[in-house]
Design a protein around this motif. Sequence first.
Motif, PDB file in Angstrom:
ATOM      1  N   LYS A  16      -7.469  10.505   6.210  1.00  0.00           N
ATOM      2  CA  LYS A  16      -7.951   9.297   6.888  1.00  0.00           C
ATOM      3  C   LYS A  16      -7.451   8.037   6.179  1.00  0.00           C
ATOM      4  CE  LYS A  16     -12.434  11.172   8.184  1.00  0.00           C
ATOM      5  NZ  LYS A  16     -13.885  11.061   7.909  1.00  0.00           N
ATOM      6  N   LEU A  17      -7.547   8.056   4.865  1.00  0.00           N
ATOM      7  CA  LEU A  17      -7.212   6.857   4.095  1.00  0.00           C
ATOM      8  C   LEU A  17      -5.711   6.625   3.985  1.00  0.00           C
ATOM      9  CD1 LEU A  17     -10.057   7.170   1.470  1.00  0.00           C
ATOM     10  CD2 LEU A  17      -9.934   5.622   3.439  1.00  0.00           C
ATOM     11  N   LEU A  18      -4.931   7.700   3.974  1.00  0.00           N
ATOM     12  CA  LEU A  18      -3.472   7.544   3.997  1.00  0.00           C
ATOM     13  C   LEU A  18      -3.024   6.900   5.310  1.00  0.00           C
ATOM     14  CD1 LEU A  18      -2.172  10.868   2.393  1.00  0.00           C
ATOM     15  CD2 LEU A  18      -1.799   8.545   1.517  1.00  0.00           C
ATOM     16  N   VAL A  19      -3.650   7.296   6.400  1.00  0.00           N
ATOM     17  CA  VAL A  19      -3.328   6.703   7.699  1.00  0.00           C
ATOM     18  C   VAL A  19      -3.621   5.199   7.662  1.00  0.00           C
ATOM     19  CG1 VAL A  19      -4.041   6.611  10.133  1.00  0.00           C
ATOM     20  CG2 VAL A  19      -3.575   8.817   9.056  1.00  0.00           C
ATOM     21  N   ILE A  20      -4.775   4.833   7.097  1.00  0.00           N
ATOM     22  CA  ILE A  20      -5.144   3.423   6.997  1.00  0.00           C
ATOM     23  C   ILE A  20      -4.151   2.671   6.099  1.00  0.00           C
ATOM     24  CG2 ILE A  20      -6.891   1.838   6.066  1.00  0.00           C
ATOM     25  CD1 ILE A  20      -8.996   3.952   7.068  1.00  0.00           C
ATOM     26  N   ALA A  21      -3.832   3.250   4.943  1.00  0.00           N
ATOM     27  CA  ALA A  21      -2.893   2.599   4.020  1.00  0.00           C
ATOM     28  C   ALA A  21      -1.532   2.398   4.676  1.00  0.00           C
ATOM     29  CB  ALA A  21      -2.758   3.421   2.740  1.00  0.00           C
ATOM     30  N   ASN A  22      -1.049   3.414   5.350  1.00  0.00           N
ATOM     31  CA  ASN A  22       0.259   3.308   6.000  1.00  0.00           C
ATOM     32  C   ASN A  22       0.238   2.314   7.156  1.00  0.00           C
ATOM     33  OD1 ASN A  22       1.696   5.057   4.313  1.00  0.00           O
ATOM     34  ND2 ASN A  22       0.929   6.837   5.392  1.00  0.00           N
ATOM     35  N   LYS A  23      -0.852   2.291   7.908  1.00  0.00           N
ATOM     36  CA  LYS A  23      -0.984   1.352   9.032  1.00  0.00           C
ATOM     37  C   LYS A  23      -0.856  -0.097   8.538  1.00  0.00           C
ATOM     38  CE  LYS A  23      -4.482  -0.371  12.264  1.00  0.00           C
ATOM     39  NZ  LYS A  23      -5.879  -0.207  12.719  1.00  0.00           N
ATOM     40  N   HIS A  24      -1.473  -0.389   7.401  1.00  0.00           N
ATOM     41  CA  HIS A  24      -1.500  -1.761   6.901  1.00  0.00           C
ATOM     42  C   HIS A  24      -0.444  -2.030   5.819  1.00  0.00           C
ATOM     43  CE1 HIS A  24      -5.057  -2.765   9.197  1.00  0.00           C
ATOM     44  NE2 HIS A  24      -5.572  -1.608   8.827  1.00  0.00           N
ATOM     45  N   LYS A  25       0.320  -0.992   5.494  1.00  0.00           N
ATOM     46  CA  LYS A  25       1.376  -1.113   4.483  1.00  0.00           C
ATOM     47  C   LYS A  25       0.817  -1.598   3.141  1.00  0.00           C
ATOM     48  CE  LYS A  25       5.121  -1.763   7.797  1.00  0.00           C
ATOM     49  NZ  LYS A  25       4.466  -1.174   8.908  1.00  0.00           N
ATOM     50  N   VAL A  26      -0.296  -0.938   2.729  1.00  0.00           N
ATOM     51  CA  VAL A  26      -0.876  -1.171   1.410  1.00  0.00           C
ATOM     52  C   VAL A  26      -0.756   0.127   0.620  1.00  0.00           C
ATOM     53  CG1 VAL A  26      -2.436  -2.990   2.193  1.00  0.00           C
ATOM     54  CG2 VAL A  26      -3.245  -0.618   2.158  1.00  0.00           C
ATOM     55  N   HIS A  27      -0.969   0.041  -0.661  1.00  0.00           N
ATOM     56  CA  HIS A  27      -0.786   1.194  -1.546  1.00  0.00           C
ATOM     57  C   HIS A  27      -2.097   1.964  -1.693  1.00  0.00           C
ATOM     58  CE1 HIS A  27       0.884   3.577  -4.755  1.00  0.00           C
ATOM     59  NE2 HIS A  27      -0.126   3.248  -5.523  1.00  0.00           N
ATOM     60  N   PHE A  28      -2.056   3.262  -1.383  1.00  0.00           N
ATOM     61  CA  PHE A  28      -3.175   4.171  -1.641  1.00  0.00           C
ATOM     62  C   PHE A  28      -2.923   4.756  -3.021  1.00  0.00           C
ATOM     63  CE2 PHE A  28      -4.807   8.574  -1.528  1.00  0.00           C
ATOM     64  CZ  PHE A  28      -6.151   8.308  -1.336  1.00  0.00           C
ATOM     65  N   ASP A  29      -3.904   4.633  -3.914  1.00  0.00           N
ATOM     66  CA  ASP A  29      -3.701   5.035  -5.301  1.00  0.00           C
ATOM     67  C   ASP A  29      -4.654   6.149  -5.729  1.00  0.00           C
ATOM     68  OD1 ASP A  29      -2.353   4.834  -7.734  1.00  0.00           O
ATOM     69  OD2 ASP A  29      -3.816   3.424  -8.547  1.00  0.00           O
ATOM     70  N   GLY A  30      -4.966   7.047  -4.804  1.00  0.00           N
ATOM     71  CA  GLY A  30      -5.772   8.212  -5.159  1.00  0.00           C
ATOM     72  C   GLY A  30      -7.238   7.893  -5.355  1.00  0.00           C
ATOM     73  N   TRP A  31      -7.893   8.736  -6.146  1.00  0.00           N
ATOM     74  CA  TRP A  31      -9.334   8.581  -6.328  1.00  0.00           C
ATOM     75  C   TRP A  31      -9.749   8.961  -7.735  1.00  0.00           C
ATOM     76  CZ3 TRP A  31     -12.038  13.092  -7.542  1.00  0.00           C
ATOM     77  CH2 TRP A  31     -11.401  14.301  -7.252  1.00  0.00           C
ATOM     78  N   GLY A  32     -10.958   8.564  -8.033  1.00  0.00           N
ATOM     79  CA  GLY A  32     -11.577   8.926  -9.308  1.00  0.00           C
ATOM     80  C   GLY A  32     -13.055   9.144  -9.102  1.00  0.00           C
ATOM     81  N   THR A  33     -13.686   9.735 -10.088  1.00  0.00           N
ATOM     82  CA  THR A  33     -15.124   9.962 -10.047  1.00  0.00           C
ATOM     83  C   THR A  33     -15.644  10.044 -11.469  1.00  0.00           C
ATOM     84  OG1 THR A  33     -16.896  11.275  -9.027  1.00  0.00           O
ATOM     85  CG2 THR A  33     -15.018  12.499  -9.965  1.00  0.00           C
ATOM     86  N   TYR A  34     -16.940  10.175 -11.592  1.00  0.00           N
ATOM     87  CA  TYR A  34     -17.565  10.304 -12.887  1.00  0.00           C
ATOM     88  C   TYR A  34     -18.010  11.739 -13.111  1.00  0.00           C
ATOM     89  CZ  TYR A  34     -17.585   5.285 -12.573  1.00  0.00           C
ATOM     90  OH  TYR A  34     -17.192   3.977 -12.428  1.00  0.00           O
ATOM     91  N   PHE A  35     -17.924  12.174 -14.340  1.00  0.00           N
ATOM     92  CA  PHE A  35     -18.381  13.489 -14.752  1.00  0.00           C
ATOM     93  C   PHE A  35     -19.897  13.562 -14.560  1.00  0.00           C
ATOM     94  CE2 PHE A  35     -19.850  16.517 -17.916  1.00  0.00           C
ATOM     95  CZ  PHE A  35     -18.959  17.556 -17.780  1.00  0.00           C
ATOM     96  N   ILE A  36     -20.364  14.649 -13.962  1.00  0.00           N
ATOM     97  CA  ILE A  36     -21.810  14.862 -13.816  1.00  0.00           C
ATOM     98  C   ILE A  36     -22.199  16.070 -14.652  1.00  0.00           C
ATOM     99  CG2 ILE A  36     -23.690  15.444 -12.246  1.00  0.00           C
ATOM    100  CD1 ILE A  36     -22.269  13.876 -10.075  1.00  0.00           C
ATOM    101  N   GLU A  37     -23.002  15.806 -15.645  1.00  0.00           N
ATOM    102  CA  GLU A  37     -23.460  16.842 -16.567  1.00  0.00           C
ATOM    103  C   GLU A  37     -24.283  17.902 -15.827  1.00  0.00           C
ATOM    104  OE1 GLU A  37     -23.605  17.657 -20.755  1.00  0.00           O
ATOM    105  OE2 GLU A  37     -23.025  15.686 -20.079  1.00  0.00           O
ATOM    106  N   GLN A  38     -24.043  19.157 -16.153  1.00  0.00           N
ATOM    107  CA  GLN A  38     -24.865  20.231 -15.586  1.00  0.00           C
ATOM    108  C   GLN A  38     -26.214  20.214 -16.264  1.00  0.00           C
ATOM    109  OE1 GLN A  38     -22.918  24.036 -15.484  1.00  0.00           O
ATOM    110  NE2 GLN A  38     -21.107  23.201 -14.498  1.00  0.00           N
ATOM    111  N   ASP A  39     -27.246  20.583 -15.512  1.00  0.00           N
ATOM    112  CA  ASP A  39     -28.594  20.645 -16.084  1.00  0.00           C
ATOM    113  C   ASP A  39     -28.617  21.666 -17.212  1.00  0.00           C
ATOM    114  OD1 ASP A  39     -29.500  18.781 -14.268  1.00  0.00           O
ATOM    115  OD2 ASP A  39     -30.091  20.301 -12.808  1.00  0.00           O
ATOM    116  N   ALA A  40     -29.232  21.267 -18.304  1.00  0.00           N
ATOM    117  CA  ALA A  40     -29.309  22.164 -19.464  1.00  0.00           C
ATOM    118  C   ALA A  40     -30.391  23.201 -19.310  1.00  0.00           C
ATOM    119  CB  ALA A  40     -29.550  21.347 -20.732  1.00  0.00           C
TER     120      ALA A  40
END
Length: 119
Positions: free
Chosen positions: A95-119
């Motif tokens: 979805k986001l690549l289509v949007i980036a290409n439509k507007h000729k902007v750069h899609f630079d992937g994604w990131g997230t935060y580590f979520i600790e498993q319950d101890a």
Amino acid sequence: MSTEQQAEWFEFNQETVEALIEDGSDSSKPHTIEYHFAGNDFDVLEKAAVDAFKAGFEVGDAEELMLDDGGTIFCFDAVVERLLDVELLNADTLKLLVIANKHKVHFDGWGTYFIEQDA
């Protein structure tokens, strides 16, 4: 968008999810996924942000960043809560690549935060 570009992002998604899980991030809990966009023209980037919002993503305010060469670039994040599910991330990426290409902007992937498993 080329099939090669799509395949590269799908590979990135797979490798990133595997690394997060291998490092112990709790894959049973939703993660805040931040997809990154950048462009030289604020008005064009704003149109991409509107399309990302319409596609169901929370859109952060655009920021202006100074580049090492003295130039400036504008960027924003499209944010969504997702399990670390490659199929869901691939669908978002498409979805986001289509949007980036439509507007000729750069899609630079994604990131997230580590979520600790319950101890």
